[in-house]
Design an enzyme around this catalytic site. Structure first.
Site, short mmCIF file in Angstrom:
data_model
loop_
_atom_site.label_atom_id
_atom_site.label_comp_id
_atom_site.label_asym_id
_atom_site.label_seq_id
_atom_site.Cartn_x
_atom_site.Cartn_y
_atom_site.Cartn_z
N LYS A 64 0.88 -0.95 0.03
CA LYS A 64 -0.41 -0.10 -0.24
C LYS A 64 1.06 1.43 -0.17
O LYS A 64 1.88 1.24 0.71
CB LYS A 64 -0.23 0.11 1.64
CG LYS A 64 -1.87 -0.90 1.18
CD LYS A 64 -3.24 -1.12 0.23
CE LYS A 64 -3.64 -2.35 0.22
NZ LYS A 64 -5.18 -1.85 -0.70
N ASP A 81 -0.67 -0.67 -4.69
CA ASP A 81 -1.80 0.28 -4.52
C ASP A 81 -1.43 1.58 -3.86
O ASP A 81 -1.66 1.85 -2.77
CB ASP A 81 -2.62 -1.10 -4.05
CG ASP A 81 -4.07 -0.89 -4.02
OD1 ASP A 81 -4.84 0.44 -4.46
OD2 ASP A 81 -4.82 -1.27 -3.09
N GLU A 110 -2.33 -0.10 -9.03
CA GLU A 110 -3.53 0.22 -8.61
C GLU A 110 -3.67 1.10 -8.24
O GLU A 110 -3.76 1.20 -7.41
CB GLU A 110 -3.13 -1.48 -7.82
CG GLU A 110 -4.89 -2.16 -7.11
CD GLU A 110 -5.29 -3.02 -6.92
OE1 GLU A 110 -5.96 -3.14 -5.88
OE2 GLU A 110 -4.30 -3.78 -6.24
N GLU A 129 -11.50 -1.71 -8.30
CA GLU A 129 -12.29 -1.96 -7.19
C GLU A 129 -12.96 -1.30 -7.24
O GLU A 129 -14.28 -1.29 -6.81
CB GLU A 129 -11.00 -2.30 -5.79
CG GLU A 129 -11.44 -1.93 -4.87
CD GLU A 129 -9.90 -1.27 -3.48
OE1 GLU A 129 -10.49 -1.17 -2.66
OE2 GLU A 129 -9.15 -1.58 -4.95
N ASP A 166 -14.63 -7.06 -9.56
CA ASP A 166 -15.21 -7.53 -7.92
C ASP A 166 -16.01 -7.95 -7.89
O ASP A 166 -17.00 -6.83 -7.86
CB ASP A 166 -14.33 -6.40 -6.56
CG ASP A 166 -14.53 -7.13 -5.38
OD1 ASP A 166 -15.40 -8.00 -5.76
OD2 ASP A 166 -14.31 -6.39 -4.15
N HIS A 174 -10.26 -7.48 -7.95
CA HIS A 174 -10.08 -7.30 -6.35
C HIS A 174 -10.68 -7.16 -5.08
O HIS A 174 -11.84 -8.87 -5.34
CB HIS A 174 -10.63 -6.05 -6.34
CG HIS A 174 -10.50 -5.38 -4.57
ND1 HIS A 174 -12.17 -5.18 -4.21
CD2 HIS A 174 -9.94 -5.09 -4.22
CE1 HIS A 174 -11.11 -4.48 -3.19
NE2 HIS A 174 -10.27 -4.26 -2.43
#
Length: 409
Positions: free
Chosen positions: A214, A243, A269, A296, A319, A346
């Protein structure tokens, strides 16, 4: 199997410090809006995923949209589910709140996923087997293809499935060897540098060959330092993704992409706002299309269509708990197949459902068996938790979609 009663549950699961955190969500509470379609002999469980407050609003929408299912047989419902889903999505009292996005679309995801779960249980097979056993025509009858005439017609959808049938047996070996996973839990935003290093070593010891970090810090130097830590700890033969959880403006995302060019990132991402298709197009052009992953927070098949038509995606992260459930997931997977974009869903701690869908994608649609995100934080709450061994998802064998929660059983 007639639906006799519908139960809607607001299920929330608080975490320990740092778990699940990203650049936007610092103290998430992983939550499900749960739809249970009850019959005397079985129950179908459907989930939509949120991060806590607001989950109750999704539950209220489920209560409203699901009323017309009571008294109907699941086989009759699924025979032409695409038409029913279109009707539910266009409910005149709730459509103004979307359309086809937000609270009401999440509610439709929960309802749709419950229908698929009940149908698979009615037939006594895992969801992946049910999907593979349907004829191309039966499968497409479960899909809402409205607003896609310019990109995917009914006949084209049928042909995408039919064209892969002759080579399906070549891809069925994935059922025995399992589907590769990648580990997101190594690099939550709130973890310090030492925990990051330890988690990388632990993940590699568990057999994972792909990791995600992240990013999206206020100071980019922090992100760059953490990227360097993971790459050094993991080595250069491991796939490594980052991400940003929509944190950056376009210029900021471009800067990050250029400054990390030497770290061989597999993808970046959610680099910016999910509604900005053209910003993602610019990033794909400037950084290389294969670097950009999103989905996502892309709410429906129409926006995915725009992303794909614009060449804005290198990886499609649809997702099934964000779009309108299993059915819309399949539609987006078909669009991605047509446009030559790989699907890496996701998960948001819902590998439970997606472990079935990636098997279908690979075997029936011919998508590459890339990998599936793994987040293990809610495993203990499921009656049949997904089995991940040496970094690989093992094929589920129980009937249904593996979404039954222990606390609701």
């Amino acid at each position: 199997m007639t639906i006799q009663r519908i139960q809607v549950t607001d299920a929330r699961f608080p975490f320990g410090e740092g778990m699940g955190s990203d650049a936007i969500h610092r103290t998430p509470v992983y939550s499900y809006a749960v739809t249970t379609l009850a019959n005397g002999d079985a129950a179908g469980t459907g989930l939509a995923f949120t991060l806590g407050d607001g989950n109750d609003l999704v539950c209220r929408a489920v209560e409203h949209l699901s009323r017309q299912l009571v008294g109907r047989d699941i086989e009759e419902i699924m025979h032409d589910f695409g038409a029913l889903q279109r009707s539910l999505a266009n409910d005149e009292k709730y459509r103004w709140l979307g359309p086809h996005k937000g609270v009401v679309h999440l509610a439709l995801a929960s309802i749709t996923n419950a229908c698929w779960d009940l149908w698979a249980k009615r037939r006594g097979v895992p969801l992946w087997r049910l999907l593979l056993d349907l004829s191309p025509e039966e499968l497409v009858a479960t899909l809402d293809l409205s607003y896609l005439d310019d990109a995917l017609t009914r006949d084209e959808a049928i042909e995408i499935v039919r064209s892969q049938q002759h080579s399906r047996t070549e891809r069925e070996s994935v059922l025995d060897r399992g589907y590769p996973g990648y580990d997101t839990s190594v690099g939550w935003f709130g973890y310090d540098d030492e925990k990051l290093r330890d988690n990388c070593r632990r993940s590699l010891d568990c057999g994972f060959r792909a990791l995600k970090l992240k990013v999206g810090s206020a100071e980019m130097d922090r992100d760059l330092r953490r990227v360097e830590i993971v790459r050094e700890a993991a080595g250069w033969d491991v796939r490594f993704m980052v991400d940003a959880n929509q944190q950056w403006s376009l210029p900021r995302a471009l800067e990050f992409g250029r400054r990390t060019g030497d770290y061989n990132l597999y993808w970046i991402e959610e680099p910016t706002h999910p509604d900005d298709v053209f910003a993602h197009q610019t990033l794909a052009r400037e950084l290389g299309a294969h670097k950009i992953a999103a989905g996502e927070h892309v709410p429906n098949r129409v926006v995915f269509k725009n992303y794909l038509q614009a060449g804005s995606l290198g990886f499609c992260q649809v997702d099934a708990l964000r779009v309108a459930g299993v059915s819309e997931f399949i539609v987006v997977s078909m669009l991605a197949k047509k446009y030559g974009v790989p699907v890496a869903p996701h998960v948001g701690d819902m590998g439970q459902l997606h472990q079935h869908l990636v098997l279908f994608n690979h075997i029936a649609l011919g998508h590459d068996a890339l990998f599936l995100e793994y987040i293990p934080h809610l495993q203990q709450h499921f009656r049949h938790p997904c089995r991940v061994e040496q970094g690989v998802y093992r094929t589920p064998q129980e009937s249904g979609a593996s979404c039954d929660l222990i606390s609701l059983s």
